[in-house]
Design a protein around this motif. Structure first.
Motif, PDB file in Angstrom:
ATOM      1  N   ALA A 180      -9.155  35.119 -24.818  1.00 52.46           N
ATOM      2  CA  ALA A 180      -7.791  34.758 -25.209  1.00 52.46           C
ATOM      3  C   ALA A 180      -7.729  33.415 -25.917  1.00 52.46           C
ATOM      4  CB  ALA A 180      -6.888  34.751 -23.980  1.00 52.46           C
ATOM      5  N   ASP A 181      -8.628  32.498 -25.560  1.00 52.78           N
ATOM      6  CA  ASP A 181      -8.596  31.154 -26.149  1.00 52.78           C
ATOM      7  C   ASP A 181      -9.657  30.938 -27.221  1.00 52.78           C
ATOM      8  OD1 ASP A 181     -10.758  31.292 -24.477  1.00 52.78           O
ATOM      9  OD2 ASP A 181     -10.397  29.370 -23.483  1.00 52.78           O
ATOM     10  N   SER A 182     -10.255  32.027 -27.728  1.00 51.98           N
ATOM     11  CA  SER A 182     -11.308  31.901 -28.744  1.00 51.98           C
ATOM     12  C   SER A 182     -10.746  31.367 -30.058  1.00 51.98           C
ATOM     13  CB  SER A 182     -11.973  33.253 -28.990  1.00 51.98           C
ATOM     14  OG  SER A 182     -12.663  33.693 -27.849  1.00 51.98           O
ATOM     15  N   ARG A 183     -11.569  30.579 -30.757  1.00 52.93           N
ATOM     16  CA  ARG A 183     -11.213  30.120 -32.103  1.00 52.93           C
ATOM     17  C   ARG A 183     -11.941  31.013 -33.094  1.00 52.93           C
ATOM     18  NH1 ARG A 183     -13.575  26.810 -35.971  1.00 52.93           N
ATOM     19  NH2 ARG A 183     -12.097  25.861 -37.428  1.00 52.93           N
ATOM     20  N   LEU A 184     -11.176  31.683 -33.969  1.00 54.35           N
ATOM     21  CA  LEU A 184     -11.753  32.645 -34.902  1.00 54.35           C
ATOM     22  C   LEU A 184     -11.549  32.193 -36.337  1.00 54.35           C
ATOM     23  CD1 LEU A 184     -10.897  34.303 -32.245  1.00 54.35           C
ATOM     24  CD2 LEU A 184     -11.125  36.302 -33.696  1.00 54.35           C
ATOM     25  N   VAL A 185     -12.585  32.322 -37.141  1.00 46.82           N
ATOM     26  CA  VAL A 185     -12.480  32.054 -38.577  1.00 46.82           C
ATOM     27  C   VAL A 185     -13.261  33.128 -39.335  1.00 46.82           C
ATOM     28  CG1 VAL A 185     -12.218  29.563 -38.294  1.00 46.82           C
ATOM     29  CG2 VAL A 185     -14.493  30.537 -38.651  1.00 46.82           C
ATOM     30  N   LEU A 186     -12.857  33.370 -40.551  1.00 44.03           N
ATOM     31  CA  LEU A 186     -13.589  34.215 -41.479  1.00 44.03           C
ATOM     32  C   LEU A 186     -14.114  33.324 -42.594  1.00 44.03           C
ATOM     33  CD1 LEU A 186     -11.197  37.290 -41.805  1.00 44.03           C
ATOM     34  CD2 LEU A 186     -13.525  37.354 -40.936  1.00 44.03           C
ATOM     35  N   ARG A 187     -15.386  33.442 -42.883  1.00 43.57           N
ATOM     36  CA  ARG A 187     -15.971  32.650 -43.966  1.00 43.57           C
ATOM     37  C   ARG A 187     -17.163  33.392 -44.537  1.00 43.57           C
ATOM     38  NH1 ARG A 187     -20.811  30.776 -42.332  1.00 43.57           N
ATOM     39  NH2 ARG A 187     -21.169  29.768 -40.316  1.00 43.57           N
ATOM     40  N   ASN A 188     -17.652  32.877 -45.682  1.00 46.77           N
ATOM     41  CA  ASN A 188     -18.879  33.466 -46.234  1.00 46.77           C
ATOM     42  C   ASN A 188     -20.096  32.803 -45.597  1.00 46.77           C
ATOM     43  OD1 ASN A 188     -18.478  31.027 -47.565  1.00 46.77           O
ATOM     44  ND2 ASN A 188     -19.126  31.789 -49.542  1.00 46.77           N
ATOM     45  N   ARG A 189     -21.257  33.269 -45.954  1.00 49.19           N
ATOM     46  CA  ARG A 189     -22.492  32.845 -45.291  1.00 49.19           C
ATOM     47  C   ARG A 189     -22.827  31.384 -45.573  1.00 49.19           C
ATOM     48  NH1 ARG A 189     -27.714  34.431 -48.748  1.00 49.19           N
ATOM     49  NH2 ARG A 189     -26.867  34.103 -50.828  1.00 49.19           N
ATOM     50  N   ARG A 190     -23.596  30.812 -44.673  1.00 49.52           N
ATOM     51  CA  ARG A 190     -24.149  29.472 -44.811  1.00 49.52           C
ATOM     52  C   ARG A 190     -25.656  29.560 -44.531  1.00 49.52           C
ATOM     53  NH1 ARG A 190     -19.462  29.386 -45.935  1.00 49.52           N
ATOM     54  NH2 ARG A 190     -17.834  27.933 -45.252  1.00 49.52           N
ATOM     55  N   PRO A 191     -26.445  28.637 -45.069  1.00 45.28           N
ATOM     56  CA  PRO A 191     -27.877  28.626 -44.770  1.00 45.28           C
ATOM     57  C   PRO A 191     -28.117  28.562 -43.262  1.00 45.28           C
ATOM     58  CG  PRO A 191     -27.403  27.139 -46.581  1.00 45.28           C
ATOM     59  CD  PRO A 191     -26.066  27.574 -46.032  1.00 45.28           C
ATOM     60  N   GLY A 192     -29.006  29.407 -42.780  1.00 48.33           N
ATOM     61  CA  GLY A 192     -29.352  29.403 -41.366  1.00 48.33           C
ATOM     62  C   GLY A 192     -28.487  30.268 -40.482  1.00 48.33           C
ATOM     63  N   ASP A 193     -27.450  30.913 -41.032  1.00 52.31           N
ATOM     64  CA  ASP A 193     -26.597  31.787 -40.228  1.00 52.31           C
ATOM     65  C   ASP A 193     -27.420  32.899 -39.582  1.00 52.31           C
ATOM     66  OD1 ASP A 193     -24.176  30.529 -40.518  1.00 52.31           O
ATOM     67  OD2 ASP A 193     -23.529  31.740 -42.222  1.00 52.31           O
ATOM     68  N   ILE A 198     -28.800  36.278 -41.168  1.00 51.96           N
ATOM     69  CA  ILE A 198     -27.888  36.975 -42.073  1.00 51.96           C
ATOM     70  C   ILE A 198     -28.574  37.224 -43.414  1.00 51.96           C
ATOM     71  CG2 ILE A 198     -25.657  36.871 -43.242  1.00 51.96           C
ATOM     72  CD1 ILE A 198     -25.505  37.186 -40.192  1.00 51.96           C
ATOM     73  N   LYS A 199     -29.376  36.266 -43.836  1.00 53.87           N
ATOM     74  CA  LYS A 199     -30.130  36.416 -45.082  1.00 53.87           C
ATOM     75  C   LYS A 199     -31.001  37.673 -45.030  1.00 53.87           C
ATOM     76  CE  LYS A 199     -33.746  34.107 -47.784  1.00 53.87           C
ATOM     77  NZ  LYS A 199     -34.600  32.890 -47.880  1.00 53.87           N
ATOM     78  N   ASP A 200     -31.692  37.891 -43.917  1.00 51.48           N
ATOM     79  CA  ASP A 200     -32.564  39.063 -43.780  1.00 51.48           C
ATOM     80  C   ASP A 200     -31.752  40.360 -43.686  1.00 51.48           C
ATOM     81  OD1 ASP A 200     -34.767  37.425 -43.845  1.00 51.48           O
ATOM     82  OD2 ASP A 200     -34.970  37.296 -41.664  1.00 51.48           O
ATOM     83  N   PHE A 201     -30.593  40.283 -43.049  1.00 53.29           N
ATOM     84  CA  PHE A 201     -29.719  41.449 -42.968  1.00 53.29           C
ATOM     85  C   PHE A 201     -29.320  41.909 -44.373  1.00 53.29           C
ATOM     86  CE2 PHE A 201     -25.426  43.231 -42.942  1.00 53.29           C
ATOM     87  CZ  PHE A 201     -25.541  44.252 -42.010  1.00 53.29           C
ATOM     88  N   PHE A 202     -28.938  40.957 -45.223  1.00 50.25           N
ATOM     89  CA  PHE A 202     -28.544  41.296 -46.592  1.00 50.25           C
ATOM     90  C   PHE A 202     -29.723  41.851 -47.389  1.00 50.25           C
ATOM     91  CE2 PHE A 202     -24.875  37.975 -46.558  1.00 50.25           C
ATOM     92  CZ  PHE A 202     -24.084  38.880 -45.863  1.00 50.25           C
ATOM     93  N   ILE A 203     -30.898  41.277 -47.180  1.00 54.53           N
ATOM     94  CA  ILE A 203     -32.089  41.771 -47.877  1.00 54.53           C
ATOM     95  C   ILE A 203     -32.390  43.202 -47.458  1.00 54.53           C
ATOM     96  CG2 ILE A 203     -34.591  41.507 -48.100  1.00 54.53           C
ATOM     97  CD1 ILE A 203     -34.166  38.471 -47.918  1.00 54.53           C
ATOM     98  N   ASP A 204     -32.325  43.476 -46.157  1.00 57.22           N
ATOM     99  CA  ASP A 204     -32.601  44.826 -45.653  1.00 57.22           C
ATOM    100  C   ASP A 204     -31.632  45.851 -46.231  1.00 57.22           C
ATOM    101  OD1 ASP A 204     -34.624  43.757 -44.151  1.00 57.22           O
ATOM    102  OD2 ASP A 204     -33.511  43.804 -42.252  1.00 57.22           O
ATOM    103  N   GLN A 207     -22.093  36.513 -51.382  1.00 57.44           N
ATOM    104  CA  GLN A 207     -21.153  35.411 -51.247  1.00 57.44           C
ATOM    105  C   GLN A 207     -19.737  35.877 -50.940  1.00 57.44           C
ATOM    106  OE1 GLN A 207     -23.674  33.144 -50.857  1.00 57.44           O
ATOM    107  NE2 GLN A 207     -22.026  31.799 -51.503  1.00 57.44           N
ATOM    108  N   MET A 208     -19.469  37.176 -51.144  1.00 58.04           N
ATOM    109  CA  MET A 208     -18.132  37.709 -50.922  1.00 58.04           C
ATOM    110  C   MET A 208     -17.957  38.302 -49.531  1.00 58.04           C
ATOM    111  SD  MET A 208     -17.838  39.738 -54.549  1.00 58.04           S
ATOM    112  CE  MET A 208     -16.289  40.519 -54.122  1.00 58.04           C
ATOM    113  N   ILE A 209     -19.049  38.667 -48.875  1.00 61.37           N
ATOM    114  CA  ILE A 209     -18.957  39.372 -47.595  1.00 61.37           C
ATOM    115  C   ILE A 209     -18.465  38.428 -46.493  1.00 61.37           C
ATOM    116  CG2 ILE A 209     -20.319  40.489 -45.778  1.00 61.37           C
ATOM    117  CD1 ILE A 209     -22.051  41.677 -47.997  1.00 61.37           C
ATOM    118  N   PRO A 210     -17.375  38.777 -45.811  1.00 58.22           N
ATOM    119  CA  PRO A 210     -16.859  37.905 -44.752  1.00 58.22           C
ATOM    120  C   PRO A 210     -17.714  37.991 -43.487  1.00 58.22           C
ATOM    121  CG  PRO A 210     -15.160  39.414 -45.611  1.00 58.22           C
ATOM    122  CD  PRO A 210     -16.484  39.920 -46.075  1.00 58.22           C
ATOM    123  N   LEU A 211     -17.934  36.836 -42.884  1.00 54.27           N
ATOM    124  CA  LEU A 211     -18.512  36.749 -41.549  1.00 54.27           C
ATOM    125  C   LEU A 211     -17.403  36.310 -40.603  1.00 54.27           C
ATOM    126  CD1 LEU A 211     -21.838  34.780 -42.229  1.00 54.27           C
ATOM    127  CD2 LEU A 211     -21.454  37.244 -42.392  1.00 54.27           C
TER     128      LEU A 211
END
Length: 216
Positions: A128-141, A152-158, A167-171
């Motif tokens: 209930a008290d979680s802080r949620l954001v949507l953003r694009n990827r960052r190095p090391g995600d 996340i980098k490997d997920f996109f490669i796969d 750069q458009m895919i929301p996390l």
């Protein structure tokens, strides 16, 4: 069979030319030919079919079906970072960098059970008290899945997702941790939810996300 295929291609070419003219651009034979050639030979998923300084034509997936979008080019530099807050109950988020609008809502476990396999919906469990954001990827995600932690980098490669689309895919981040990768809203790669955000009958709060439109 070849006659039917030719008829479908001719109809698509006609509809495409009409849509381009309605947008206000010139629908040349070479432009139509290039778009149809890329559309018919590319794998299922998101793809830029044509781009010029004044016109962008792309293929995307919406609710599991392929669509051709026509509009103005979007500035999406590789290094551009973007971030949006997520409503705690219900609302919409215009992700202009991703070219789409997401609807957010709360639901109970029964609604989740009945709709969990629908590709156009993504469900996550949060506090209930979680802080949620949507953003694009960052190095090391990274995202922690049931099978282990994955970059996340490997997920996109796969998933063979191109650099521009990455750069458009929301996390979705919950308390600064990646809780979901929303690749399925833009490509055939599918959405993935972190182990900590998987829904069960004891989940404190269940949110669902749905792609509800386009933003240019």
């Amino acid at each position: 069979a070849s006659h039917k295929a030719g008829s479908r291609a001719g109809l698509l070419a006609h509809l495409l030319a009409e849509a381009i003219r309605e947008y206000g651009a010139f629908a040349s034979y070479s432009l139509i030919g290039e778009v149809l050639r890329k559309y018919s030979t590319s794998p299922r998923g998101a793809l830029v079919l044509y781009e010029s300084p004044s016109l962008l034509i792309e293929k995307t997936l919406l609710n599991g079906k392929e669509h051709i979008l026509i509009g103005a080019p979007r500035a999406r530099p590789e290094t551009a970072e973007w971030e949006y807050g997520v409503p705690g109950t219900a609302g919409t988020i215009n992700l202009k960098e991703a070219g789409m609008r997401l609807s957010v809502g709360c639901c109970d476990y029964d609604f989740f059970s009945r709709n969990r396999r629908k590709e156009h919906l993504l469900f996550v469990a949060v506090s209930a008290d979680s802080r949620l954001v949507l953003r694009n990827r960052r190095p090391g995600d990274r995202i922690r899945l049931e099978s282990g932690t994955k970059k996340i980098k490997d997920f996109f490669i796969d998933k063979k997702i191109g650099a521009e689309i990455k750069q458009m895919i929301p996390l979705l981040l919950v308390n600064s941790n990646v809780a979901a990768v929303m690749a399925g809203f833009l490509t055939a790669g599918g959405n993935r939810v972190a182990e900590s955000a998987l829904v069960n009958e004891k989940s404190d709060k269940i949110l669902f996300f749905e792609r509800s439109g386009h933003v240019f």
